[in-house]
Design a protein around this motif. Structure first.
Motif, PDB file in Angstrom:
ATOM      1  N   ASP A  85       0.858  -1.182   0.000  1.00  0.00           N
ATOM      2  CA  ASP A  85       0.000   0.000   0.000  1.00  0.00           C
ATOM      3  C   ASP A  85       0.888   1.225   0.000  1.00  0.00           C
ATOM      4  OD1 ASP A  85      -2.699  -1.205   0.246  1.00  0.00           O
ATOM      5  OD2 ASP A  85      -1.834  -2.024   2.086  1.00  0.00           O
ATOM      6  N   LEU A  86       0.659   2.114  -0.972  1.00  0.00           N
ATOM      7  CA  LEU A  86       1.514   3.289  -1.132  1.00  0.00           C
ATOM      8  C   LEU A  86       0.693   4.551  -1.258  1.00  0.00           C
ATOM      9  CD1 LEU A  86       2.698   0.810  -3.168  1.00  0.00           C
ATOM     10  CD2 LEU A  86       4.612   2.342  -3.053  1.00  0.00           C
ATOM     11  N   LYS A  87       1.279   5.655  -0.802  1.00  0.00           N
ATOM     12  CA  LYS A  87       0.712   6.982  -1.015  1.00  0.00           C
ATOM     13  C   LYS A  87       1.747   7.810  -1.756  1.00  0.00           C
ATOM     14  CE  LYS A  87      -2.533   7.553   2.743  1.00  0.00           C
ATOM     15  NZ  LYS A  87      -3.071   8.465   3.736  1.00  0.00           N
ATOM     16  N   VAL A  88       1.300   8.392  -2.859  1.00  0.00           N
ATOM     17  CA  VAL A  88       2.158   9.274  -3.656  1.00  0.00           C
ATOM     18  C   VAL A  88       1.503  10.643  -3.666  1.00  0.00           C
ATOM     19  CG1 VAL A  88       3.101   9.703  -5.954  1.00  0.00           C
ATOM     20  CG2 VAL A  88       3.008   7.361  -5.058  1.00  0.00           C
ATOM     21  N   ARG A  89       2.270  11.652  -3.287  1.00  0.00           N
ATOM     22  CA  ARG A  89       1.779  13.030  -3.284  1.00  0.00           C
ATOM     23  C   ARG A  89       2.788  13.908  -4.008  1.00  0.00           C
ATOM     24  NH1 ARG A  89      -1.633  10.152  -2.034  1.00  0.00           N
ATOM     25  NH2 ARG A  89      -3.164  10.325  -0.363  1.00  0.00           N
ATOM     26  N   ASP A  90       2.261  14.759  -4.880  1.00  0.00           N
ATOM     27  CA  ASP A  90       3.099  15.642  -5.686  1.00  0.00           C
ATOM     28  C   ASP A  90       4.178  14.843  -6.440  1.00  0.00           C
ATOM     29  OD1 ASP A  90       3.657  18.127  -6.754  1.00  0.00           O
ATOM     30  OD2 ASP A  90       5.171  18.576  -5.219  1.00  0.00           O
ATOM     31  N   GLY A  91       3.791  13.631  -6.870  1.00  0.00           N
ATOM     32  CA  GLY A  91       4.703  12.794  -7.640  1.00  0.00           C
ATOM     33  C   GLY A  91       5.767  12.089  -6.809  1.00  0.00           C
ATOM     34  N   ARG A  92       5.729  12.244  -5.485  1.00  0.00           N
ATOM     35  CA  ARG A  92       6.738  11.638  -4.601  1.00  0.00           C
ATOM     36  C   ARG A  92       6.090  10.603  -3.692  1.00  0.00           C
ATOM     37  NH1 ARG A  92       7.745  15.853  -1.489  1.00  0.00           N
ATOM     38  NH2 ARG A  92       8.907  14.544  -0.052  1.00  0.00           N
ATOM     39  N   LEU A  93       6.782   9.523  -3.476  1.00  0.00           N
ATOM     40  CA  LEU A  93       6.329   8.492  -2.554  1.00  0.00           C
ATOM     41  C   LEU A  93       6.470   9.022  -1.129  1.00  0.00           C
ATOM     42  CD1 LEU A  93       5.460   5.515  -2.164  1.00  0.00           C
ATOM     43  CD2 LEU A  93       7.887   4.936  -2.121  1.00  0.00           C
ATOM     44  N   VAL A  94       5.357   9.083  -0.395  1.00  0.00           N
ATOM     45  CA  VAL A  94       5.401   9.647   0.964  1.00  0.00           C
ATOM     46  C   VAL A  94       5.095   8.611   2.047  1.00  0.00           C
ATOM     47  CG1 VAL A  94       4.925  12.012   0.218  1.00  0.00           C
ATOM     48  CG2 VAL A  94       3.016  10.501   0.834  1.00  0.00           C
ATOM     49  N   GLU A  95       4.427   7.526   1.685  1.00  0.00           N
ATOM     50  CA  GLU A  95       4.112   6.455   2.632  1.00  0.00           C
ATOM     51  C   GLU A  95       4.072   5.145   1.888  1.00  0.00           C
ATOM     52  OE1 GLU A  95       0.608   6.397   5.305  1.00  0.00           O
ATOM     53  OE2 GLU A  95       0.790   8.584   5.268  1.00  0.00           O
ATOM     54  N   ALA A  96       4.563   4.071   2.541  1.00  0.00           N
ATOM     55  CA  ALA A  96       4.500   2.745   1.917  1.00  0.00           C
ATOM     56  C   ALA A  96       4.494   1.671   2.996  1.00  0.00           C
ATOM     57  CB  ALA A  96       5.681   2.547   0.983  1.00  0.00           C
ATOM     58  N   TYR A  97       3.660   0.665   2.770  1.00  0.00           N
ATOM     59  CA  TYR A  97       3.527  -0.454   3.704  1.00  0.00           C
ATOM     60  C   TYR A  97       3.592  -1.767   2.954  1.00  0.00           C
ATOM     61  CZ  TYR A  97       1.796   3.276   6.661  1.00  0.00           C
ATOM     62  OH  TYR A  97       1.686   4.444   7.360  1.00  0.00           O
ATOM     63  N   HIS A  98       4.248  -2.731   3.558  1.00  0.00           N
ATOM     64  CA  HIS A  98       4.279  -4.093   3.030  1.00  0.00           C
ATOM     65  C   HIS A  98       3.649  -4.987   4.079  1.00  0.00           C
ATOM     66  CE1 HIS A  98       6.505  -8.031   2.283  1.00  0.00           C
ATOM     67  NE2 HIS A  98       5.618  -7.902   1.318  1.00  0.00           N
ATOM     68  N   ASN A  99       2.513  -5.583   3.715  1.00  0.00           N
ATOM     69  CA  ASN A  99       1.745  -6.408   4.651  1.00  0.00           C
ATOM     70  C   ASN A  99       1.456  -5.669   5.957  1.00  0.00           C
ATOM     71  OD1 ASN A  99       1.669  -8.536   2.823  1.00  0.00           O
ATOM     72  ND2 ASN A  99       3.565  -9.410   3.601  1.00  0.00           N
ATOM     73  N   GLY A 100       1.165  -4.373   5.839  1.00  0.00           N
ATOM     74  CA  GLY A 100       0.787  -3.565   6.991  1.00  0.00           C
ATOM     75  C   GLY A 100       1.947  -2.947   7.749  1.00  0.00           C
ATOM     76  N   LEU A 101       3.178  -3.314   7.420  1.00  0.00           N
ATOM     77  CA  LEU A 101       4.353  -2.765   8.106  1.00  0.00           C
ATOM     78  C   LEU A 101       5.027  -1.714   7.231  1.00  0.00           C
ATOM     79  CD1 LEU A 101       5.821  -6.137   9.414  1.00  0.00           C
ATOM     80  CD2 LEU A 101       4.473  -4.454  10.703  1.00  0.00           C
ATOM     81  N   PRO A 102       5.488  -0.611   7.827  1.00  0.00           N
ATOM     82  CA  PRO A 102       6.112   0.448   7.027  1.00  0.00           C
ATOM     83  C   PRO A 102       7.424  -0.016   6.381  1.00  0.00           C
ATOM     84  CG  PRO A 102       5.936   1.094   9.356  1.00  0.00           C
ATOM     85  CD  PRO A 102       5.417  -0.292   9.235  1.00  0.00           C
TER      86      PRO A 102
END
Length: 161
Positions: free
Chosen positions: A68-85
């Motif tokens: 699960d990832l969040k991209v803001r303004d073209g930049r990766l700002v948050e990412a989780y693998h199986n719920g862990l950052p």
């Protein structure tokens, strides 16, 4: 008489089997990854200019997991693998839309090459945004194993941008 009907039934069964095989072959051929399809998808993605999105990728097969990832303004700002950052966050860039395009690019080049490894690919690109919604990769005769990737993209709500 019984022998004659048995032969007819076998012939009809073989004809039906050939039709089913032809349909499946044509369907899979239409979704085989090629450089041209990948470039069209990248072009669609670039034309949409989506810089703020949430992206969820589920992988099954030899490498299982949920990303699960969040991209803001073209930049990766948050990412989780199986719920862990992800730590460090930069390792998750592989799972962004651009990262997946790079992976598909390598596979598209391999399917066009004359290597002795048979690589089977099946891809469905999102018609609206161009990102890979579903990707199946199976390597026959090599060390790699098969994976199935399914992705869902959600444009970020205005308040998160």
């Amino acid at each position: 008489m019984l022998k004659k009907w048995t032969i007819y039934l076998i012939c009809i069964g073989l004809i039906i089997l050939a039709i089913v095989w032809a349909i499946l072959y044509l369907y899979n051929s239409a979704h085989r990854l090629t450089r041209e399809k990948l470039e069209r998808a990248r072009s669609t993605w670039a034309s949409r200019a989506l810089k703020d999105y949430d992206f969820s990728v589920s992988v099954t097969g030899s490498t299982e997991g949920k990303y699960d990832l969040k991209v803001r303004d073209g930049r990766l700002v948050e990412a989780y693998h199986n719920g862990l950052p992800f730590k460090p966050l930069s390792k998750a860039s592989y799972w962004t839309v651009e990262g997946l395009f790079d992976v598909l690019q390598m596979d598209a080049e391999r399917t066009d090459s004359t290597q002795d490894v048979t690589l089977y690919t099946f891809v469905i690109f999102d018609q609206e945004y161009g990102y890979p919604r579903k990707y199946i990769r199976a390597e026959l005769g090599g060390r790699g194993a098969g994976i199935t990737l399914e992705a869902r993209l959600t444009p970020a709500p205005p308040r998160d941008r």
